[in-house]
Design an enzyme around this catalytic site. Structure first.
Site, PDB file in Angstrom:
ATOM      1  N   SER A   5      36.506  38.420  38.164  1.00  0.00           N
ATOM      2  CA  SER A   5      36.727  36.988  38.340  1.00  0.00           C
ATOM      3  C   SER A   5      37.665  36.485  37.247  1.00  0.00           C
ATOM      4  CB  SER A   5      35.398  36.239  38.221  1.00  0.00           C
ATOM      5  OG  SER A   5      35.603  34.846  38.092  1.00  0.00           O
ATOM      6  N   TYR A  18      28.461  34.571  32.141  1.00  0.00           N
ATOM      7  CA  TYR A  18      29.191  35.049  33.320  1.00  0.00           C
ATOM      8  C   TYR A  18      30.617  35.450  32.919  1.00  0.00           C
ATOM      9  CZ  TYR A  18      31.555  34.960  37.848  1.00  0.00           C
ATOM     10  OH  TYR A  18      32.301  35.288  38.949  1.00  0.00           O
ATOM     11  N   LYS A  22      32.602  39.153  33.024  1.00  0.00           N
ATOM     12  CA  LYS A  22      33.855  39.366  33.756  1.00  0.00           C
ATOM     13  C   LYS A  22      34.935  39.923  32.821  1.00  0.00           C
ATOM     14  CE  LYS A  22      31.571  38.818  36.681  1.00  0.00           C
ATOM     15  NZ  LYS A  22      31.237  39.805  37.688  1.00  0.00           N
TER      16      LYS A  22
END
Length: 115
Positions: A5, A18, A22
């Site tokens: 991402s 998060y 990534k």
């Protein structure tokens, strides 16, 4: 092929863990490319922007209150639009034999826009 991402390119006060995971994908891609390259294996990563999935519903339903900037294309990608980059024939063909350890950004231009 690792799917990651664009969250790995930015800091965040809301989804920091998060983003860290990534960013780790990008490093994993480079490390695996170095490790497996001598054996003829290519490893690349796709980093999509905002995709209309249930996981990201809060971001694409109310973009004004979220941390997701609208892309220059002015829309979030549908899940079906994101299948194509992972299947681009050139990534699996002999035409890309010199491409490994790379992160391919597919985000509708989000990372090109000034915030």
């Amino acid at each position: 092929m690792i799917v990651s991402s664009i969250g790995g390119f930015r800091g965040s006060t809301v989804i920091g863990a998060y983003g860290i995971s990534k960013a780790a994908d990008f490093s994993l891609c480079r490390s695996l490319a170095g490790e497996w390259g001598p054996k003829g294996v290519r490893v690349n990563c796709v980093a999509p922007g905002l995709v209309k999935t249930d996981f990201a519903r809060a971001l694409w339903k109310t973009p004004k209150t979220s941390s997701a900037a609208p892309p220059p294309r002015r829309s979030a990608a549908s899940a079906s639009r994101m299948r194509s980059p992972a299947r681009w024939p050139n990534l699996a063909s002999d035409a890309s034999t010199f491409m490994t350890g790379q992160t391919i950004v597919v985000d509708g231009g989000v990372t090109t826009a000034a915030t």
